[in-house]
Structures are given as C-alpha cells and as structure tokens.
Design an enzyme around this catalytic site. Structure first.
Site, short mmCIF file in Angstrom:
data_model
loop_
_atom_site.label_atom_id
_atom_site.label_comp_id
_atom_site.label_asym_id
_atom_site.label_seq_id
_atom_site.Cartn_x
_atom_site.Cartn_y
_atom_site.Cartn_z
N THR A 183 0.86 -1.20 0.00
CA THR A 183 0.00 0.00 0.00
C THR A 183 0.89 1.24 0.00
OG1 THR A 183 -1.81 -1.06 1.17
CG2 THR A 183 -1.58 1.30 1.52
N GLY A 189 -10.82 -2.25 3.15
CA GLY A 189 -9.92 -2.11 4.29
C GLY A 189 -9.98 -0.71 4.89
N GLY A 212 -1.17 -1.70 6.71
CA GLY A 212 -1.17 -2.87 7.57
C GLY A 212 -2.48 -3.61 7.48
N1 ASP Z 1 -4.28 -1.50 4.87
C1 ASP Z 1 -4.51 -2.16 3.61
C2 ASP Z 1 -5.81 -2.91 3.68
O1 ASP Z 1 -6.08 -3.53 4.69
C3 ASP Z 1 -3.43 -3.11 3.22
C4 ASP Z 1 -2.03 -2.67 3.50
O2 ASP Z 1 -1.79 -1.56 3.94
O3 ASP Z 1 -1.10 -3.43 3.25
O4 ASP Z 1 -6.53 -2.92 2.71
#
Ligand code: ASP
Length: 343
Positions: free
Chosen positions: A209, A239, A261
C-alpha cells in the site's frame, strides 16, 4: 465533501467570515519547515526477502516519489499537490500494491481503495472498490473537490469518474505476474478460508500500500493513501485505506497520518485519528503518540502494520511493528532519508 458549504450556512448568520476560512488554523508558517514523508507498505520485508536488485529498485522509486512531492513544496506549492504527485508515481509503478501492481481479489480481479484529507479545512474524499480508475488517488481528490460526499464506491464512483473526465482503464491494466503468483499461493494457503489462515495470509502477501503526508510552506498538512487492499479479498471487502480516521487523517492542529497494515485492525482501532487525537488532546509528540498506538495498542490486539506521521512543525515519525516498512522522508532542504528494514 465540501464542508465549507455547511460552514458557510452556519457562519452566514452571525459573521462575515469567508467560506474558504480554514476550520483548523495553520501552525505558524515557517519557510524552512516544509516536509514530506511517504510509505510503500509494511509487512514481512527482510533482507532475506529482497534481492539487491529489488532493494535498489524500491529505493530508487521511493526516492523519485519523495522528490517529486518535495519539489512542489520547495517551489511553494500545496501539501495536497505534493502528496498526490508522490502517490501517483507509486501508483504507476508495479512495485507497489496500488494502481498498476495492485494485489488480486480471490476471484482474480483488482478492486482499489484510496482516500485523501486536507488538514486546513478537514475536507476529505475517498473511493472504495473501484476497478477501472487508473489513479484512484486522483478520484479521491475529485470526490473531495467536486462532490458533496466524502466516500463513493464501486460503479457509482466509476460513473462519477467518467463525468469528471478521469482516466479509466480495463481491469487487467493492473495485472502483474508477481501478484498473480501471490494469489495462487494465497488460494493454496487459504484452503477452507478460515479466519486464522486469513490473518496469516495478510502478514505474508499484502504489503505494498502507498501513502504520503506533507506540510507546505503555509503550514498546511495533507495526508493520502492508495491501495489494492489484501490478496484474495472477497465479498467486496474494504480495508482501512479509504476510511477517514482509520487509514488517513490530517488536521493542522495535530498531525497528518497515512497507515498501512492489516486493515481490519486499523479500522477497529481508528488508528490514524487516534494518533492525532493523542497529539491534540494529550499534547503528546508524534513519536510518543505513534509508538503508543502502533506498539502498545495495536500489536497486543493482533494488528500488524505501520504509519507515517507528520506535524505542522515538520516533525516526522514512521513507526511500524512488522519486519519492515518501505518509507522515506525529507524535511526542509535536508537530505532524503529512505529506509526499508527495521535497522
Ligand atoms: N491496509 C490495507 C488494507 O487492509 C493493506 C495494506 O496496507 O497493506 O486494505
């Protein structure tokens, strides 16, 4: 959403304040204190996971994105333009889980989420589950600036994008072989798709991300985040990244945050806004607020990931509780600092 529209109705009865009056005043403008920080995702990122070539490629792309935003700030541009410029470079790169290179859904497509917030006005825009928008962060900005809403999703968001003249692409524009292999591996690992498997999966396959926070020479903060979400997500899962307060937050009177995350935890713990509330109401520094939330609140609860935080005085902090987080920052005319691992 145009908060100023509502603000105008309120102030019109009692004052002659302009509609454009910021709802959150800038901390003293300081010509030298412009700054930018970016991330490209957190997760199981160790030296053993990256070849020297991959490490060099990530470092080069992070530096390019950071400097694109920095140049805008140096020239007196806005923090909003700076975070967009940095994010669009990462959305266009297959290295990150945003735009081109986004992870695959369980069904083998891509659904993208993004959000943006203006710390001077508290205006915000977000899009969720879009499939054809080349730059989801540009659409989030359009939602903020040209609609009366904060968040648009799916087909409606795409219809709005077409009306705004934003560039649309076929869903397979976002395809990469590397992410497809991750999907195949994830499907195998998931088996019957129980909850624990999904948590493990999250730690191994979703990082990438992208996000940016910046403060301009006027002392105005902005924050933005763009993602493909989690590998093998199903049922229209959304998310934290497009959720204002969870994955993105900016308020001149406290700080700007972009998160990366395990989104479910970042939503439930309202991570981005919680960090800035600590700064605002407890008077904590960005270091104390960020470390407390990422290490003492989120991790014990089972939430993995990290954040980039910036206040209007140019203080940057980038805590994470995973093995690594792609990150970079530059304060004033100082050197660009780029890092990947914990040490
Ligand atoms: N936070 C993002 C989600 O849960 C994924 C990530 O940041 O890696 O969609």
């Amino acid at each position: 959403m145009k908060l100023s529209t509502f603000a105008a109705a309120l102030v019109a009865v009692s004052t002659t304040l302009s509609v454009a009056q910021p709802v959150s005043a800038a901390v003293t403008a300081d010509e030298d204190k412009f700054a930018i920080a970016i991330h490209g995702g957190a997760g199981t990122i160790t030296r053993a996971h990256l070849t020297d070539e991959q490490e060099a490629a990530y470092t080069a792309k992070l530096t390019e994105a950071l400097n694109a935003g920095h140049r805008i700030l140096e020239d007196g541009g806005t923090s909003m333009d700076a975070v967009i410029a940095a994010i669009q470079i990462m959305e266009a790169s297959p290295l990150f889980n945003a735009g081109l290179g986004a992870v695959y859904t369980f069904d083998g497509g891509h659904e993208l989420d993004a959000s943006i917030m203006d710390g001077a006005t508290l205006e915000a825009g977000a899009v969720a589950g879009v499939k054809t928008i080349k730059s989801p962060i540009a659409l989030a900005r359009s939602v903020m600036e040209h609609s009366v809403h904060v968040m648009l999703s799916g087909e409606g968001a795409e219809q709005f994008a077409a009306e705004q003249g934003l560039e649309q692409v076929a869903n397979d524009y976002f395809d990469t072989e590397y992410r497809f292999e991750q999907l195949e591996q994830a499907r195998e690992d998931l088996g019957v798709a129980d909850k624990q498997a999904y948590v493990e999966l999250d730690n191994n396959y979703k990082y990438g991300t992208v996000g940016a926070v910046a403060v301009d020479k006027q002392g105005n903060l902005s924050a933005a985040t763009s993602t493909g979400g989690m590998t093998a997500k199903r049922y229209g899962r959304i998310g934290d990244s497009p959720i204002i307060g969870a994955g993105t937050w900016a308020d001149n009177s406290s700080c700007a945050v972009s998160a990366t995350g395990h989104g479910e935890y970042f939503i439930r713990y309202h991570v981005a806004a919680d960090i800035c509330s600590r700064v605002k109401y407890l008077g904590e520094s960005v270091e104390t607020a960020g470390d407390t939330v990422i290490h003492d609140v989120l991790l014990p609860a089972g939430g993995t990931g990290g954040v980039i935080i910036l206040d209007a005085r140019g203080n940057v902090h980038m805590p994470f509780n995973t093995e690594g987080m792609y990150r970079a920052s530059r304060v004033g005319n100082g050197e660009a600092e780029v890092a990947i691992y914990q040490d």
